[in-house]
Design a protein around this motif. Structure first.
Motif, PDB file in Angstrom:
ATOM      1  N   TYR A   1     119.228 143.336 -52.729  1.00  0.00           N
ATOM      2  CA  TYR A   1     120.322 143.767 -53.615  1.00  0.00           C
ATOM      3  C   TYR A   1     121.046 144.977 -53.017  1.00  0.00           C
ATOM      4  O   TYR A   1     122.283 145.031 -52.965  1.00  0.00           O
ATOM      5  CB  TYR A   1     119.739 144.093 -54.991  1.00  0.00           C
ATOM      6  CG  TYR A   1     120.732 144.583 -56.023  1.00  0.00           C
ATOM      7  CD1 TYR A   1     121.385 143.681 -56.862  1.00  0.00           C
ATOM      8  CD2 TYR A   1     120.996 145.939 -56.187  1.00  0.00           C
ATOM      9  CE1 TYR A   1     122.286 144.118 -57.824  1.00  0.00           C
ATOM     10  CE2 TYR A   1     121.893 146.383 -57.145  1.00  0.00           C
ATOM     11  CZ  TYR A   1     122.539 145.480 -57.968  1.00  0.00           C
ATOM     12  OH  TYR A   1     123.423 145.918 -58.912  1.00  0.00           O
ATOM     13  N   LEU A   2     120.266 145.955 -52.560  1.00  0.00           N
ATOM     14  CA  LEU A   2     120.854 147.156 -51.974  1.00  0.00           C
ATOM     15  C   LEU A   2     121.513 146.851 -50.627  1.00  0.00           C
ATOM     16  O   LEU A   2     122.574 147.408 -50.307  1.00  0.00           O
ATOM     17  CB  LEU A   2     119.775 148.230 -51.808  1.00  0.00           C
ATOM     18  CG  LEU A   2     119.183 148.784 -53.104  1.00  0.00           C
ATOM     19  CD1 LEU A   2     118.001 149.689 -52.807  1.00  0.00           C
ATOM     20  CD2 LEU A   2     120.245 149.535 -53.904  1.00  0.00           C
TER      21      LEU A   2
ATOM     22  N   ASN B   1     122.873 144.030 -49.794  1.00  0.00           N
ATOM     23  CA  ASN B   1     124.114 143.330 -50.126  1.00  0.00           C
ATOM     24  C   ASN B   1     125.197 144.312 -50.554  1.00  0.00           C
ATOM     25  O   ASN B   1     126.364 144.194 -50.152  1.00  0.00           O
ATOM     26  CB  ASN B   1     123.853 142.302 -51.231  1.00  0.00           C
ATOM     27  CG  ASN B   1     125.070 141.451 -51.529  1.00  0.00           C
ATOM     28  OD1 ASN B   1     125.658 140.850 -50.635  1.00  0.00           O
ATOM     29  ND2 ASN B   1     125.464 141.394 -52.791  1.00  0.00           N
ATOM     30  N   ALA B   2     124.797 145.319 -51.352  1.00  0.00           N
ATOM     31  CA  ALA B   2     125.761 146.323 -51.802  1.00  0.00           C
ATOM     32  C   ALA B   2     126.301 147.131 -50.623  1.00  0.00           C
ATOM     33  O   ALA B   2     127.504 147.418 -50.550  1.00  0.00           O
ATOM     34  CB  ALA B   2     125.099 147.253 -52.823  1.00  0.00           C
ATOM     35  N   LEU B   3     125.417 147.506 -49.690  1.00  0.00           N
ATOM     36  CA  LEU B   3     125.852 148.273 -48.523  1.00  0.00           C
ATOM     37  C   LEU B   3     126.751 147.427 -47.628  1.00  0.00           C
ATOM     38  O   LEU B   3     127.748 147.918 -47.082  1.00  0.00           O
ATOM     39  CB  LEU B   3     124.634 148.770 -47.742  1.00  0.00           C
ATOM     40  CG  LEU B   3     124.916 149.767 -46.604  1.00  0.00           C
ATOM     41  CD1 LEU B   3     125.627 151.017 -47.129  1.00  0.00           C
ATOM     42  CD2 LEU B   3     123.624 150.163 -45.890  1.00  0.00           C
ATOM     43  N   GLN B   4     126.414 146.148 -47.486  1.00  0.00           N
ATOM     44  CA  GLN B   4     127.251 145.249 -46.693  1.00  0.00           C
ATOM     45  C   GLN B   4     128.651 145.135 -47.309  1.00  0.00           C
ATOM     46  O   GLN B   4     129.663 145.183 -46.594  1.00  0.00           O
ATOM     47  CB  GLN B   4     126.609 143.862 -46.616  1.00  0.00           C
ATOM     48  CG  GLN B   4     127.426 142.844 -45.829  1.00  0.00           C
ATOM     49  CD  GLN B   4     126.765 141.476 -45.781  1.00  0.00           C
ATOM     50  OE1 GLN B   4     125.615 141.320 -46.162  1.00  0.00           O
ATOM     51  NE2 GLN B   4     127.496 140.476 -45.322  1.00  0.00           N
ATOM     52  N   LYS B   5     128.716 144.986 -48.632  1.00  0.00           N
ATOM     53  CA  LYS B   5     130.011 144.893 -49.308  1.00  0.00           C
ATOM     54  C   LYS B   5     130.797 146.186 -49.164  1.00  0.00           C
ATOM     55  O   LYS B   5     132.028 146.171 -48.999  1.00  0.00           O
ATOM     56  CB  LYS B   5     129.807 144.552 -50.779  1.00  0.00           C
ATOM     57  CG  LYS B   5     129.392 143.105 -51.025  1.00  0.00           C
ATOM     58  CD  LYS B   5     129.310 142.808 -52.509  1.00  0.00           C
ATOM     59  CE  LYS B   5     129.006 141.344 -52.753  1.00  0.00           C
ATOM     60  NZ  LYS B   5     128.911 141.029 -54.208  1.00  0.00           N
ATOM     61  N   ALA B   6     130.091 147.315 -49.224  1.00  0.00           N
ATOM     62  CA  ALA B   6     130.769 148.603 -49.049  1.00  0.00           C
ATOM     63  C   ALA B   6     131.360 148.708 -47.648  1.00  0.00           C
ATOM     64  O   ALA B   6     132.486 149.188 -47.459  1.00  0.00           O
ATOM     65  CB  ALA B   6     129.791 149.743 -49.305  1.00  0.00           C
TER      66      ALA B   6
ATOM     67  N   CYS C   1     126.037 158.072 -61.091  1.00  0.00           N
ATOM     68  CA  CYS C   1     125.997 156.679 -61.546  1.00  0.00           C
ATOM     69  C   CYS C   1     124.613 156.252 -62.041  1.00  0.00           C
ATOM     70  O   CYS C   1     124.451 155.135 -62.550  1.00  0.00           O
ATOM     71  CB  CYS C   1     126.444 155.752 -60.423  1.00  0.00           C
ATOM     72  SG  CYS C   1     128.160 155.939 -59.933  1.00  0.00           S
TER      73      CYS C   1
ATOM     74  N   VAL D   1     121.839 155.700 -60.204  1.00  0.00           N
ATOM     75  CA  VAL D   1     121.258 154.637 -59.371  1.00  0.00           C
ATOM     76  C   VAL D   1     119.732 154.673 -59.402  1.00  0.00           C
ATOM     77  O   VAL D   1     119.085 153.648 -59.617  1.00  0.00           O
ATOM     78  CB  VAL D   1     121.775 154.753 -57.918  1.00  0.00           C
ATOM     79  CG1 VAL D   1     121.048 153.753 -57.017  1.00  0.00           C
ATOM     80  CG2 VAL D   1     123.280 154.516 -57.863  1.00  0.00           C
TER      81      VAL D   1
END
Length: 265
Positions: free
Chosen positions: A174-175, A177-182, A239, A241
Motif C-alpha cells: 500500500y505504501l 503504491n502510494a510512493l510510486q503514485k507520488a 494527516c 499517517v
C-alpha cells in the motif's frame, strides 16, 4: 518426510516455493480442485497433484491445511489423517476446533505471509498442548525454509500476528503504491516511479537490518529540521499517517478475532 497440501492457493504456493528452494527433491503432493492451479504447480515446482488424500497419509507424513477457513470443515469431512502431523494455515480456526473436526491434537497453527514465496516470509506458530518437541521441530523446519519463525505461547496472539505480519505485506505494498503514485505525480515515467519506490524500500530495509539501529533513530538521521524530509514528515503527522496505520492494524486484529468467533460458532 512427505508433505501433503490440502489446497493449492496463493499461500500454499508461497510455501511450496520456499520448500523447493531449500530442498528441491522433497516429496510434495497437493490436493486441489482447480485444474489450472494444479497445472501451474506441477510446471513450476514439480509437485504431484494426482492422488487421493484420504488413502495416503501416515504418522511420518505432514499434512498442511491450506484451504479457506470457511471451507475447511467441508474439506475435512472425508479426510483420514492417518496420524500425520497437521499444520493449519487457516486464519481464525482454533486448535480445539480443528482437533474436534479431525480427531487429533497433533496440530500446529501457522500464520505465514506471502513473502514466504521468496524465502523472506514471517510465520507465527502455535502448537497444541502436549505437542512433542520433535513435532514442533518439524513444523519449525518447514516454515524456516520460507523465512523467519515466531513461536507463540498464547493462541490469542494469533490474532495479533495476523494483523502485524500476516496482513503486513499488504500494508507495505500500500505504501509502495502510494510512493510510486507520488513519483508519477512529480513527473516520472511509470516504470521509473516503480523503480524509485521499490529500491527506496529495499535500501531502507537493508540499512535498518545492517545497522541494528532503532527505526526512529534512523528516521532522525535522515531528517534535518526545516529540510525536505522534515516537511514531508510534518505533513504525515498532520494527516495522521502513523495513527491511521496503528488503527488499521488494530482493526485487522479485531476482525481476526471476530472471524475466529464466527468460525467457532
Amino acid at each position: 518426510m512427505t508433505i501433503y497440501f490440502l489446497g493449492g492457493g496463493n499461500m500454499a504456493r508461497a510455501i511450496i516455493a520456499g520448500l523447493r528452494a531449500q530442498s528441491p527433491d522433497d516429496a510434495i503432493f497437493v490436493a486441489n480442485r482447480s485444474a489450472e492451479k494444479n497445472a501451474r504447480l506441477q510446471q513450476d515446482f514439480h509437485v504431484a497433484t494426482d492422488f487421493r488424500l484420504p488413502e495416503t497419509l501416515s504418522p511420518q507424513d505432514v499434512l498442511i491445511l491450506a484451504v479457506k477457513p470457511q471451507d475447511m470443515k467441508a474439506a475435512l469431512q472425508n479426510v483420514r489423517h492417518g496420524g500425520a502431523l497437521i499444520l493449519s494455515l487457516a486464519a481464525g480456526l482454533a486448535v480445539d476446533t480443528l482437533a474436534n473436526w479431525l480427531g487429533t491434537h497433533r496440530i500446529v497453527r501457522v500464520m505465514p505471509n506471502t513473502p514466504c514465496a521468496v524465502g523472506l516470509g514471517v510465520s507465527g506458530l502455535f502448537a497444541a498442548e502436549g505437542m512433542s518437541a520433535s513435532d514442533c521441530a518439524i513444523a519449525e523446519k518447514i516454515m524456516a525454509a520460507c523465512g523467519v519463525t515466531i513461536w507463540l505461547n498464547d493462541e490469542k496472539m494469533m490474532n495479533a500476528i495476523t494483523a502485524i505480519s500476516g496482513s503486513g505485506s499488504a500494508y507495505v505494498f500500500y505504501l509502495m503504491n502510494a510512493l510510486q503514485k507520488a513519483a508519477a505525480g512529480l513527473g516520472f515515467a511509470d516504470e521509473t516511479a516503480r523503480t524509485l519506490a521499490l529500491n527506496t524500500f529495499r535500501g531502507a530495509v537493508a540499512l535498518a537490518e545492517q545497522s541494528g539501529e532503532d527505526f526512529f533513530i534512523l528516521q532522525q538521521q535522515v531528517t534535518s529540521k526545516g529540510g525536505t524530509t522534515f516537511a514531508a514528515l510534518t505533513k504525515f503527522e498532520e494527516c495522521g499517517v502513523a495513527d491511521g496505520l496503528t488503527e488499521g492494524v488494530h482493526a485487522a486484529a479485531t476482525r481476526s478475532a471476530e472471524l475466529a468467533q464466527i468460525l467457532k460458532d
